[in-house]
Design a protein around this motif. Structure first.
Motif, PDB file in Angstrom:
ATOM      1  N   CYS A   1      48.403  31.320  54.319  1.00 49.57           N
ATOM      2  CA  CYS A   1      48.160  32.358  53.300  1.00 49.57           C
ATOM      3  C   CYS A   1      46.975  31.992  52.405  1.00 49.57           C
ATOM      4  N   SER A   2      46.937  30.766  51.939  1.00 48.33           N
ATOM      5  CA  SER A   2      45.849  30.371  51.037  1.00 48.33           C
ATOM      6  C   SER A   2      44.509  30.349  51.777  1.00 48.33           C
ATOM      7  N   THR A   3      44.516  29.953  53.040  1.00 44.80           N
ATOM      8  CA  THR A   3      43.285  29.993  53.830  1.00 44.80           C
ATOM      9  C   THR A   3      42.842  31.437  54.050  1.00 44.80           C
ATOM     10  N   SER A   4      43.807  32.325  54.244  1.00 44.69           N
ATOM     11  CA  SER A   4      43.495  33.733  54.427  1.00 44.69           C
ATOM     12  C   SER A   4      42.899  34.338  53.149  1.00 44.69           C
ATOM     13  N   VAL A   5      43.472  34.011  51.999  1.00 44.44           N
ATOM     14  CA  VAL A   5      42.923  34.496  50.719  1.00 44.44           C
ATOM     15  C   VAL A   5      41.507  33.957  50.532  1.00 44.44           C
ATOM     16  N   TYR A   6      41.308  32.687  50.845  1.00 39.91           N
ATOM     17  CA  TYR A   6      39.987  32.074  50.728  1.00 39.91           C
ATOM     18  C   TYR A   6      38.972  32.793  51.619  1.00 39.91           C
ATOM     19  N   THR A   7      39.369  33.077  52.856  1.00 38.02           N
ATOM     20  CA  THR A   7      38.475  33.747  53.804  1.00 38.02           C
ATOM     21  C   THR A   7      38.171  35.175  53.362  1.00 38.02           C
ATOM     22  N   LEU A   8      39.174  35.877  52.863  1.00 38.56           N
ATOM     23  CA  LEU A   8      38.938  37.235  52.372  1.00 38.56           C
ATOM     24  C   LEU A   8      38.010  37.234  51.168  1.00 38.56           C
ATOM     25  N   LEU A   9      38.090  36.195  50.325  1.00 43.13           N
ATOM     26  CA  LEU A   9      37.168  36.091  49.191  1.00 43.13           C
ATOM     27  C   LEU A   9      35.738  35.859  49.658  1.00 43.13           C
ATOM     28  N   LEU A  10      35.582  35.117  50.745  1.00 43.34           N
ATOM     29  CA  LEU A  10      34.237  34.884  51.279  1.00 43.34           C
ATOM     30  C   LEU A  10      33.565  36.185  51.694  1.00 43.34           C
ATOM     31  N   SER A  11      34.363  37.100  52.239  1.00 40.38           N
ATOM     32  CA  SER A  11      33.791  38.354  52.720  1.00 40.38           C
ATOM     33  C   SER A  11      33.735  39.437  51.651  1.00 40.38           C
ATOM     34  N   SER A  12      34.190  39.134  50.454  1.00 39.17           N
ATOM     35  CA  SER A  12      34.208  40.150  49.395  1.00 39.17           C
ATOM     36  C   SER A  12      32.846  40.228  48.704  1.00 39.17           C
ATOM     37  N   SER A  13      32.759  41.132  47.745  1.00 39.86           N
ATOM     38  CA  SER A  13      31.524  41.359  47.000  1.00 39.86           C
ATOM     39  C   SER A  13      31.095  40.089  46.269  1.00 39.86           C
ATOM     40  N   LYS A  14      29.827  39.791  46.306  1.00 40.81           N
ATOM     41  CA  LYS A  14      29.301  38.590  45.650  1.00 40.81           C
ATOM     42  C   LYS A  14      29.177  38.772  44.138  1.00 40.81           C
ATOM     43  N   ASP A  15      29.346  39.998  43.642  1.00 39.61           N
ATOM     44  CA  ASP A  15      29.244  40.249  42.205  1.00 39.61           C
ATOM     45  C   ASP A  15      30.562  40.028  41.487  1.00 39.61           C
ATOM     46  N   ASP A  16      31.636  39.876  42.232  1.00 36.13           N
ATOM     47  CA  ASP A  16      32.956  39.717  41.640  1.00 36.13           C
ATOM     48  C   ASP A  16      33.099  38.320  41.026  1.00 36.13           C
ATOM     49  N   SER A  17      33.868  38.208  39.940  1.00 35.61           N
ATOM     50  CA  SER A  17      34.003  36.925  39.246  1.00 35.61           C
ATOM     51  C   SER A  17      34.703  35.885  40.115  1.00 35.61           C
ATOM     52  N   ALA A  18      35.690  36.288  40.905  1.00 37.04           N
ATOM     53  CA  ALA A  18      36.378  35.330  41.778  1.00 37.04           C
ATOM     54  C   ALA A  18      35.444  34.821  42.866  1.00 37.04           C
ATOM     55  N   SER A  19      34.575  35.662  43.370  1.00 36.11           N
ATOM     56  CA  SER A  19      33.609  35.226  44.379  1.00 36.11           C
ATOM     57  C   SER A  19      32.608  34.238  43.794  1.00 36.11           C
ATOM     58  N   LYS A  20      32.227  34.469  42.539  1.00 38.02           N
ATOM     59  CA  LYS A  20      31.309  33.532  41.884  1.00 38.02           C
ATOM     60  C   LYS A  20      31.971  32.177  41.669  1.00 38.02           C
ATOM     61  N   ILE A  21      33.241  32.186  41.279  1.00 34.06           N
ATOM     62  CA  ILE A  21      33.979  30.927  41.130  1.00 34.06           C
ATOM     63  C   ILE A  21      34.063  30.223  42.473  1.00 34.06           C
TER      64      ILE A  21
END
Length: 180
Positions: A49-69
């Motif tokens: 699950c945590s790897t899946s969340v991490y991977t989904l964050l990689l493919s998300s918008s680069k402007d989002d605060s979580a993606s920047k973190i």
């Protein structure tokens, strides 16, 4: 001065639409994998699950605060050790407790896991850059004392090394704090 780094990171993760959608998508995926036979993802699924969340964050918008973190402070997905630490910290492994997490527990777990990972990596970078900076400052101090025309002038102005090191430490700590 403001909120602590952990509260800032946690707030950014909680308010990030891409992070929340990654959690919701992963939760639903885990529910589908277990064919809804449990009330939520089982503890043995948390690494996936945590790897899946991490991977989904990689493919998300680069402007989002979580993606920047993630770009700055999360170079790799969580390990089993980090997951176990977070489970113990949130007291989700206590006896008599269910072996699966409901949606609220799952969200709290993911926020705590990614927050702790980001803070750990930020403090590791500080623990690296401050001693390296001290060595650079000390070597330049020793070299400046030995230069023929600059050395005598440099020595007569008094001890500057403690002030320079204190300024460097404060600047490095502030830079990491601001980037969190």
């Amino acid at each position: 001065m403001g909120s602590s780094p952990s509260k800032r990171v946690e707030n950014e993760l909680r308010t990030s639409p891409s992070f929340q959608s990654a959690i919701a998508n992963t939760y639903e995926e885990c529910m589908n994998l277990t064919q809804h036979s449990f009330p939520g993802p089982c503890l043995y699924q948390l690494l996936h699950c945590s790897t899946s969340v991490y991977t989904l964050l990689l493919s998300s918008s680069k402007d989002d605060s979580a993606s920047k973190i993630q770009q700055k402070w999360l170079p790799q997905p969580p390990t089993q050790l980090q997951i176990d630490r977070t489970l113990r910290k949130l007291k989700l492994l206590s006896k008599g407790k269910s072996t699966s997490l409901n949606l609220e527990e799952f969200q709290a777990f993911m926020v705590a896991l990614f927050r702790d990972m980001a803070l750990s990596n930020a403090f590791k970078s500080m623990a690296f850059y401050i001693p390296v900076g001290f060595v650079a400052i000390l070597s330049s101090h020793l070299i400046a004392q030995r230069i023929p025309l600059i050395g005598p002038t440099y020595r007569t102005r008094g001890p500057k090394l403690p002030r320079i090191m204190a300024g460097y430490t404060a600047g490095t700590a502030a830079a990491v704090y601001i980037n969190l």
